[in-house]
Design a protein around this motif. Structure first.
Motif, PDB file in Angstrom:
ATOM      1  N   GLY A 104       0.822  -1.209   0.000  1.00 45.49           N
ATOM      2  CA  GLY A 104       0.000   0.000   0.000  1.00 45.49           C
ATOM      3  C   GLY A 104       0.852   1.253   0.000  1.00 45.49           C
ATOM      4  N   ARG A 105       0.525   2.179   0.888  1.00 44.30           N
ATOM      5  CA  ARG A 105       1.263   3.454   0.929  1.00 44.30           C
ATOM      6  C   ARG A 105       2.668   3.305   1.509  1.00 44.30           C
ATOM      7  N   TRP A 106       3.049   2.095   1.936  1.00 47.15           N
ATOM      8  CA  TRP A 106       4.415   1.844   2.420  1.00 47.15           C
ATOM      9  C   TRP A 106       5.370   1.477   1.287  1.00 47.15           C
ATOM     10  N   GLY A 135       0.251  -0.716   5.411  1.00 50.67           N
ATOM     11  CA  GLY A 135       0.093   0.514   4.643  1.00 50.67           C
ATOM     12  C   GLY A 135      -1.227   0.609   3.913  1.00 50.67           C
TER      13      GLY A 135
END
Length: 160
Positions: A104-106, A135
């Motif tokens: 994800g956003r990681w 994330g």
């Protein structure tokens, strides 16, 4: 999964009796030193070290009969598959079920940045990686289910 440590030096033990599936994976990439989450969208090529490791693995397995090589549709996995396929008349095919965890956003972010930008999320993941959606992406259980669907298909005699 064998990643190169504790090297298998005698490939003859696999001749004629399996294993039907010999999992391996890409190893060290250009982003590994920073412990950057690669995930599904962050591009990362193999490092020179892992290119040498992949070539060594291909050499160790040169006497093993291989029907096909299946790789996740990520460039770093294709690089590894190319070493294993060199000099063989073998099918090489991608399978999305083998793709790395969706961070994800990681994705592409190192731990220090995760802790600064998303306070408390890393601790939640560290406490229960099987259930915490990293994330906002996948969790460990989802990845295991995805990969198991591939294994069940192979072991049950499914084909492509």
């Amino acid at each position: 999964m064998w990643r190169g440590g504790g090297r298998a030096t005698d490939a003859s033990r696999y001749r004629g009796r399996g294993p039907p599936i010999l999992p391996t994976r890409h190893g060290h990439t250009e982003r590994s030193e920073r412990e950057q989450n690669h995930g599904q969208s962050a591009h990362a090529s193999l490092s020179e070290r892992d290119r040498r490791d992949a070539a060594a693995l291909a050499e160790r397995l040169s006497s093993v009969s291989v029907d096909r090589i299946v790789w996740s549709p990520l460039a770093r996995s294709l690089e590894t598959a190319a070493f294993l396929a060199a000099g063989r008349d073998v099918r090489v095919e991608p399978d999305r079920r083998l793709t790395e965890l969706d961070y994800g956003r990681w994705e592409g972010v190192v731990r220090e940045e995760i802790e600064a930008r998303f306070p408390g999320e890393y601790e939640q993941y560290d406490a229960d990686p099987s259930r915490h959606h990293v994330g906002g992406g996948e969790n460990g259980e989802q990845v295991a289910t995805r990969v198991r669907s591939r294994e069940s298909f192979e072991i049950s005699g499914g084909g492509f």
